[in-house]
Design an enzyme around this catalytic site. Sequence first.
Site, PDB file in Angstrom:
ATOM      1  N   TRP A   1      -3.362  -1.519  -2.997  1.00 37.48           N
ATOM      2  CA  TRP A   1      -2.272  -1.389  -2.027  1.00 37.48           C
ATOM      3  C   TRP A   1      -1.496  -2.678  -1.806  1.00 37.48           C
ATOM      4  CZ3 TRP A   1      -7.151   0.733  -1.563  1.00 37.48           C
ATOM      5  CH2 TRP A   1      -7.198   2.119  -1.607  1.00 37.48           C
TER       6      TRP A   1
ATOM      7  N   HIS B   1      -8.421   5.384  10.713  1.00 34.31           N
ATOM      8  CA  HIS B   1      -7.054   5.241  10.242  1.00 34.31           C
ATOM      9  C   HIS B   1      -6.296   6.371  10.930  1.00 34.31           C
ATOM     10  CE1 HIS B   1      -8.883   2.741   7.217  1.00 34.31           C
ATOM     11  NE2 HIS B   1      -7.712   2.476   6.657  1.00 34.31           N
TER      12      HIS B   1
ATOM     13  N   HIS C   1     -10.812  -3.628   3.869  1.00 38.22           N
ATOM     14  CA  HIS C   1     -11.412  -2.746   2.849  1.00 38.22           C
ATOM     15  C   HIS C   1     -12.098  -3.619   1.807  1.00 38.22           C
ATOM     16  CE1 HIS C   1      -9.465   1.035   4.191  1.00 38.22           C
ATOM     17  NE2 HIS C   1      -8.613   0.170   4.713  1.00 38.22           N
TER      18      HIS C   1
ATOM     19  N   GLU D   1      -1.053   6.721  10.032  1.00 34.03           N
ATOM     20  CA  GLU D   1      -0.466   5.698   9.156  1.00 34.03           C
ATOM     21  C   GLU D   1       0.669   6.351   8.367  1.00 34.03           C
ATOM     22  OE1 GLU D   1      -3.033   3.806   6.287  1.00 34.03           O
ATOM     23  OE2 GLU D   1      -1.586   2.225   5.848  1.00 34.03           O
TER      24      GLU D   1
ATOM     25  N   ASP E   1      -6.477  -5.817   6.467  1.00 34.44           N
ATOM     26  CA  ASP E   1      -6.461  -4.529   5.758  1.00 34.44           C
ATOM     27  C   ASP E   1      -6.794  -4.691   4.272  1.00 34.44           C
ATOM     28  OD1 ASP E   1      -6.302  -1.807   5.423  1.00 34.44           O
ATOM     29  OD2 ASP E   1      -4.154  -1.642   5.790  1.00 34.44           O
TER      30      ASP E   1
ATOM     31  N   GLN F   1     -11.711   8.397   2.722  1.00 40.57           N
ATOM     32  CA  GLN F   1     -10.350   8.096   2.248  1.00 40.57           C
ATOM     33  C   GLN F   1      -9.548   9.352   1.901  1.00 40.57           C
ATOM     34  OE1 GLN F   1      -8.539   4.746   0.966  1.00 40.57           O
ATOM     35  NE2 GLN F   1      -7.140   6.395   1.511  1.00 40.57           N
TER      36      GLN F   1
ATOM     37  N   HIS G   1     -10.034  -5.039  10.656  1.00 40.15           N
ATOM     38  CA  HIS G   1      -9.708  -3.932   9.732  1.00 40.15           C
ATOM     39  C   HIS G   1      -9.550  -4.435   8.304  1.00 40.15           C
ATOM     40  CE1 HIS G   1      -7.997   0.181   9.027  1.00 40.15           C
ATOM     41  NE2 HIS G   1      -7.703  -0.440   7.894  1.00 40.15           N
TER      42      HIS G   1
HETATM   43 FE   FE2 Z   1      -6.990   0.487   6.079  1.00 37.91          FE
END
Ligand code: FE2
Length: 427
Positions: free
Chosen positions: A315, A210, A59, A213, A309, A152, A57
């Site tokens: 993030w 996802h 991005h 979350e 991630d 997203q 996982h």
């Molecule tokens: Fe993610």
Amino acid sequence: MADLLIRNATLPDGRTGCDVLVTEGRIVDVAPRLSAAAAHVLDADGYLLSPPFVDAHFHMDSTLTYGLPRMNRSGTLLEGIALWGELKPLLTQEALVERALSYCDWAVAKGLLAIRSHVDICDPRLLAVEALLHVREQVKPYLDLQLVAFPQDGVLRSPGALDNLKRALAMGVDVTGGIPHFERTMAEGAESIRILCNLAAERGCPVDMHCDETDDPMSRHIETLAFHTRRLGMQGRVAGSHLTSMHSMDNYYVSKLIPLIREAGVHAIANPLINITLQGRHDTYPKRRGMTRVPELMAADVNVAFGHDCVMDPWYALGSGDMLEVAAMGLHVAQMTGVDAMRACFAAVTANPARILALDGYGIAPGCRADFVLLQARDPVEAIRVRAARLKVFRAGRVIAETPAATATLHLDGRPKSVDWTVRSSV
Ligand code: FE2
């Protein structure tokens, strides 16, 4: 004559003194004291030879953008999503490709040779999709990159997202993504799962969403994902990423839910570094950890992986592509300090995610691809403890990255000249 012979390696399953013989990019034999001749011979000196790390996982479209166009002041998930929205119109394909390739360089140097990356498809230009499809081809000789079409901003909530997602799949993106908890209502979230699973089943592609979350104990989209997985006969081809709401769910409900996940053969992907920093933000004290119930899922025979991630993006300001750091955080957050549990954390960044990505020829056994990492550690637990140096990283039997052994020189009277943080026990 064989191409490569590695002598005296320890394997992740605990076998010691193993020789590994490689011909034409494949492992042809694994046994103690092989008598074969090879063009290159390497003494592993008892160190751990592991199949490569796998990140289930990630991005890659946002990686290495930290600070663009500004910092995430609060460090929260929602400010991160807002920041990503500000950054998206400014992205160029060239810069995306350059950052992704740089991250792949970091990954290779850390022995991370397979990554499943989500790619945001809400921008109708599909700039990031084009960029990462290009990167996927470019890195193919040394890294397996799998792409997930990720809406997203919500496949139903964001105008045009469903069409964009279909276009992305038609362009060659491998996996269908989703984000049901970000849709406007719980019902819309469930509907998004139905639509996306149907779409994936029609196209014969896997699903990785996802899912839940949040810290909301009532966010139960994983139940719906398991339902549609079973309905469509997609067992083993669907993953639920994050599943953080499960941390906060009622225990009775979880006792029903986990067997449903198992029955549907849905893989679970926790992201320890991100979950521990982004969840529980509305709590005072006690403050929830937010990571999903990893040991309980594993005990029920659900396949669980730890993902990275984010690395240096809206993030998360930290990270370096080190899956041993991910495993260490997962181990601590889940309190998986038992001997078998610690080993399971190593599997959560190697064999378990390899199953999720359905990697061909993964492992150290005859017939497998000669992809492996020689770690400066004697076993998987020591590898996690010292974040072991990746002494040599092999792809198809060829060394593609090397790191010097970690050692410190001491200038102390009457003490050893150096330390490497390992213990050779004697009574
Ligand atoms: Fe993610």
